[in-house]
Design a protein around this motif. Structure first.
Motif, mmCIF file in Angstrom:
data_model
loop_
_atom_site.group_PDB
_atom_site.id
_atom_site.type_symbol
_atom_site.label_atom_id
_atom_site.label_comp_id
_atom_site.label_asym_id
_atom_site.label_seq_id
_atom_site.Cartn_x
_atom_site.Cartn_y
_atom_site.Cartn_z
ATOM 1 N N SER A 42 93.248 91.686 -45.748
ATOM 2 C CA SER A 42 92.565 90.595 -45.057
ATOM 3 C C SER A 42 93.507 89.903 -44.067
ATOM 4 C CB SER A 42 92.027 89.587 -46.072
ATOM 5 O OG SER A 42 91.422 88.499 -45.415
ATOM 6 N N ALA A 43 94.733 89.658 -44.491
ATOM 7 C CA ALA A 43 95.718 89.019 -43.613
ATOM 8 C C ALA A 43 96.030 89.908 -42.408
ATOM 9 C CB ALA A 43 96.999 88.707 -44.387
ATOM 10 N N MET A 44 96.130 91.208 -42.641
ATOM 11 C CA MET A 44 96.418 92.146 -41.555
ATOM 12 C C MET A 44 95.277 92.156 -40.542
ATOM 13 S SD MET A 44 98.553 94.215 -40.205
ATOM 14 C CE MET A 44 99.695 94.642 -41.472
ATOM 15 N N ARG A 45 94.051 92.150 -41.018
ATOM 16 C CA ARG A 45 92.894 92.128 -40.101
ATOM 17 C C ARG A 45 92.869 90.828 -39.300
ATOM 18 N NH1 ARG A 45 89.358 96.033 -39.356
ATOM 19 N NH2 ARG A 45 87.640 94.580 -39.099
ATOM 20 N N THR A 46 93.218 89.720 -39.932
ATOM 21 C CA THR A 46 93.266 88.436 -39.228
ATOM 22 C C THR A 46 94.311 88.477 -38.119
ATOM 23 O OG1 THR A 46 92.516 87.249 -41.192
ATOM 24 C CG2 THR A 46 93.649 85.960 -39.510
ATOM 25 N N LYS A 76 83.109 88.275 -29.014
ATOM 26 C CA LYS A 76 82.149 89.276 -29.489
ATOM 27 C C LYS A 76 82.693 90.695 -29.282
ATOM 28 C CE LYS A 76 77.379 90.741 -29.167
ATOM 29 N NZ LYS A 76 76.061 90.512 -28.621
ATOM 30 N N TYR A 77 83.337 90.930 -28.151
ATOM 31 C CA TYR A 77 83.915 92.239 -27.854
ATOM 32 C C TYR A 77 85.014 92.576 -28.870
ATOM 33 C CZ TYR A 77 86.011 96.026 -25.113
ATOM 34 O OH TYR A 77 86.489 97.240 -24.682
ATOM 35 N N ALA A 78 85.846 91.600 -29.183
ATOM 36 C CA ALA A 78 86.919 91.826 -30.162
ATOM 37 C C ALA A 78 86.332 92.134 -31.531
ATOM 38 C CB ALA A 78 87.826 90.594 -30.234
ATOM 39 N N GLU A 79 85.291 91.421 -31.927
ATOM 40 C CA GLU A 79 84.622 91.701 -33.208
ATOM 41 C C GLU A 79 84.076 93.130 -33.233
ATOM 42 O OE1 GLU A 79 83.984 90.204 -36.127
ATOM 43 O OE2 GLU A 79 85.151 88.411 -35.657
ATOM 44 N N THR A 80 83.486 93.545 -32.125
ATOM 45 C CA THR A 80 82.941 94.907 -32.036
ATOM 46 C C THR A 80 84.044 95.944 -32.196
ATOM 47 O OG1 THR A 80 81.176 94.125 -30.583
ATOM 48 C CG2 THR A 80 81.621 96.488 -30.567
ATOM 49 N N LEU A 81 85.165 95.713 -31.521
ATOM 50 C CA LEU A 81 86.281 96.657 -31.634
ATOM 51 C C LEU A 81 86.815 96.705 -33.060
ATOM 52 C CD1 LEU A 81 88.248 95.945 -28.333
ATOM 53 C CD2 LEU A 81 86.820 97.933 -28.852
ATOM 54 N N MET A 82 86.926 95.559 -33.708
ATOM 55 C CA MET A 82 87.428 95.510 -35.086
ATOM 56 C C MET A 82 86.462 96.194 -36.047
ATOM 57 S SD MET A 82 90.430 94.119 -35.138
ATOM 58 C CE MET A 82 90.633 93.676 -36.850
ATOM 59 N N ALA A 83 85.184 96.087 -35.793
ATOM 60 C CA ALA A 83 84.180 96.704 -36.680
ATOM 61 C C ALA A 83 84.224 98.221 -36.603
ATOM 62 C CB ALA A 83 82.781 96.200 -36.318
ATOM 63 N N GLU A 84 84.679 98.752 -35.466
ATOM 64 C CA GLU A 84 84.723 100.208 -35.279
ATOM 65 C C GLU A 84 85.912 100.841 -35.962
ATOM 66 O OE1 GLU A 84 84.476 100.893 -31.082
ATOM 67 O OE2 GLU A 84 82.429 100.134 -30.947
ATOM 68 N N GLU A 85 86.902 100.039 -36.391
ATOM 69 C CA GLU A 85 88.093 100.604 -37.048
ATOM 70 C C GLU A 85 87.796 101.093 -38.418
ATOM 71 O OE1 GLU A 85 91.562 98.188 -37.115
ATOM 72 O OE2 GLU A 85 91.822 98.315 -34.992
#
Length: 85
Positions: A42-46, A76-85
């Motif tokens: 969780s910390a790494m994702r943050t 929103k773009y950053a959230e989308t990129l993070m969701a694709e990982e």
């Protein structure tokens, strides 16, 4: 002389108790390790999200347009990129 389970042979009672105790300790350790790993993830994702937001925010409007987003779209773009990982 007669032998019975109280006077001869391996003492399986203590061994079983020790094994049960060791098993409980191992389970506790694994449980703590799993919680630690979840928090670390969780910390790494943050941190990754913060770095991505910073990088995108530091881009010029022209650079953002080249990748197809506007400045207001960055979160929103950053959230989308993070969701694709």
């Amino acid at each position: 002389m007669a032998f019975n389970s109280h006077t001869a042979g391996p003492d399986t009672g203590h061994a079983a108790t020790a094994l049960t105790s060791l098993s409980k300790m191992a389970h506790g350790f694994v449980s703590i390790l799993v919680r630690f790993m979840a928090k670390a993830h969780s910390a790494m994702r943050t941190l990754q999200m913060a770095r991505m937001l910073s990088t995108l925010s530091n881009m010029s409007d022209h650079q953002l347009a080249q990748i197809g987003i506007q400045r207001s779209d960055i979160p929103k773009y950053a959230e989308t990129l993070m969701a694709e990982e």
